[in-house]
Design an enzyme around this catalytic site. Structure first.
Site, PDB file in Angstrom:
ATOM      1  N   ASP A 279      12.239   7.419   1.033  1.00 47.59           N
ATOM      2  CA  ASP A 279      11.565   7.351   2.334  1.00 47.59           C
ATOM      3  C   ASP A 279      12.052   8.450   3.293  1.00 47.59           C
ATOM      4  OD1 ASP A 279      10.571   4.888   1.286  1.00 47.59           O
ATOM      5  OD2 ASP A 279      12.279   3.812   2.144  1.00 47.59           O
TER       6      ASP A 279
ATOM      7  N   GLU B 120       1.444   1.264   3.950  1.00 50.74           N
ATOM      8  CA  GLU B 120       2.739   1.455   4.628  1.00 50.74           C
ATOM      9  C   GLU B 120       3.009   2.953   4.774  1.00 50.74           C
ATOM     10  OE1 GLU B 120       5.602  -0.413   2.012  1.00 50.74           O
ATOM     11  OE2 GLU B 120       5.345   1.085   0.457  1.00 50.74           O
TER      12      GLU B 120
HETATM   13  O1  FUB Z   1      12.269   1.589   1.064  1.00 47.35           O
HETATM   14  C1  FUB Z   1      11.740   0.309   1.289  1.00 47.35           C
HETATM   15  C2  FUB Z   1      10.276   0.382   1.450  1.00 47.35           C
HETATM   16  O2  FUB Z   1       9.679   0.938   0.282  1.00 47.35           O
HETATM   17  C3  FUB Z   1       9.792   1.278   2.551  1.00 47.35           C
HETATM   18  O3  FUB Z   1       9.976   0.747   3.825  1.00 47.35           O
HETATM   19  C4  FUB Z   1       8.389   1.459   2.116  1.00 47.35           C
HETATM   20  O4  FUB Z   1       7.707   2.473   2.786  1.00 47.35           O
HETATM   21  C5  FUB Z   1       8.565   1.732   0.637  1.00 47.35           C
HETATM   22  O5  FUB Z   1       8.890   3.077   0.388  1.00 47.35           O
END
Ligand code: FUB
Length: 363
Positions: free
Chosen positions: A55, A262
């Site tokens: 991320d 997301e």
């Molecule tokens: O790293 C945890 C979660 O996985 C992140 O918040 C999301 O975007 C995904 O990459």
């Protein structure tokens, strides 16, 4: 520790990792790895290999590149669709002063035990600078197991950061991305469905029983809120961001190769606002453009095809006149929750569209 191919030097509290044999030369292309009889070709190599990182939110501070990643950790938490296996405990800030050059890991910048209101799972962070202060924004579940977004401050970009006593009032869900507009106003983009709990928030009200939408229903939309001058509060109630197709129609849940899941990011290019995100269960990074930080944004296409691993998450920045995409995959571990951050160049066509990137293929 996966540092066999690296020269390691320890300085005051920081680990300086100098790349050898391409291990941290992150713009190497066409590196191959044998996997299950196939040869997997990776566009780029991991930026660091001594810890797992994901991320990546990249920023340029004082002409140096800083990366604010999640710090993936093998805690043994069983895997499920709510992402319990992403059970991260702290953040490390990475920095470098040239793409492909040596990377500094500045050590633990913030630990979950030092966040008074935190319960579990430090997910994807971001950072910003204002008021002679560096701000680290992070999602973590509170003690009731509800994701909120917190903020921590430091005088230096690498931290250590000190967390506020409470989450940002009115914040919820995951994946904060803080964008500074050219007039100095900051906005936070956020949200994520499934384990990110965005489906439980309608009209900014929490309902633990609210579920995911059906295939024919309009897809759940990401959120935006303007930040106050203190950078620790919202000046408005979060608003939804409309992502529409060329006919102005919102996507439905069944359009899951395009709809928001997301990993929000915002950048500006030639005066346009580019909102980008992950489609989650279909693993694309997509983008849409608009004329205001609030949108609406018109869908343009895929900017990064699926990478190795389930998640796809990124940032896009300009550094010394060139554009870069920071992303992650699971090249080092082969495990969904133990990822590694990478970077590659990003190119625009003359009409402002982004040339789609394929970061991995099988030979
Ligand atoms: O790293 C945890 C979660 O996985 C992140 O918040 C999301 O975007 C995904 O990459």
């Amino acid at each position: 520790m996966q540092i066999q191919k690296m020269a390691l030097a320890v300085t005051t509290g920081a680990v300086v990792i100098c790349g050898c044999q391409g291990t941290t030369r992150n713009n190497d292309h066409n590196t191959t790895a044998k996997k299950d009889g196939d040869t997997t070709v990776y566009l780029s190599q991991p930026i660091v290999t001594h810890i797992f990182t994901a991320d990546p939110s990249a920023h340029v501070f004082n002409d140096r590149l800083y990366i604010y990643p999640s710090h993936d950790t093998a805690t043994g938490t069983p895997e499920n669709d709510l992402g319990d296996h992403f059970n991260m405990m702290d953040y490390h800030v990475l920095s470098l002063d040239s793409i492909g050059g040596p990377v500094t890991d500045h050590g633990a910048a913030l630990h979950i035990k030092d966040i008074p209101w935190a319960g579990r799972q430090l997910w994807a962070p971001d950072a910003a600078y204002a008021n002679n202060t560096y701000y680290l924004y992070f999602p973590v579940k509170d003690k009731k197991d509800i994701f909120r977004i917190g903020v921590a401050t430091s005088r230096t970009p690498e931290g250590p950061f000190k967390a506020e006593q409470q989450p940002i009032k009115g914040s919820y869900s995951i994946d904060p991305a803080v964008f500074r507009d050219s007039n100095g106003v900051h906005y936070m983009y956020f949200g994520g469905i499934w384990g990110g709990q965005l489906q439980r928030w309608n009209n900014n009200r929490y309902d633990s029983t609210a579920g995911l939408r059906g295939p024919e229903e309009e897809a759940i939309l990401p959120r935006i809120a303007r930040l106050g001058k203190d950078m620790k509060s919202f000046t408005e109630e979060p608003k939804v961001i409309r992502i529409v197709d060329r006919n102005g129609h919102l996507f439905k849940e069944k359009d899951n190769d395009k709809r928001f899941f997301e990993a929000s990011w915002m950048h500006r290019y030639n005066g346009k606002y580019y909102f980008s995100w992950s489609t989650g269960d279909t693993h694309n990074l997509c983008y849409a453009t608009g004329d205001s930080p609030y949108g609406p944004f018109t869908y343009e296409g895929v900017l990064l095809n699926p990478v190795q691993g389930w998640t796809n998450h990124h940032s896009i920045i300009e550094y010394r006149g060139k554009w870069y995409l920071f992303y992650h995959d699971t090249q080092l571990s082969g495990k969904t929750h133990l990822r590694n951050v990478k970077v590659t160049g990003l190119k625009y066509n003359a009409d402002g569209s982004i040339q789609p990137i394929t970061a991995m293929y099988k030979q």
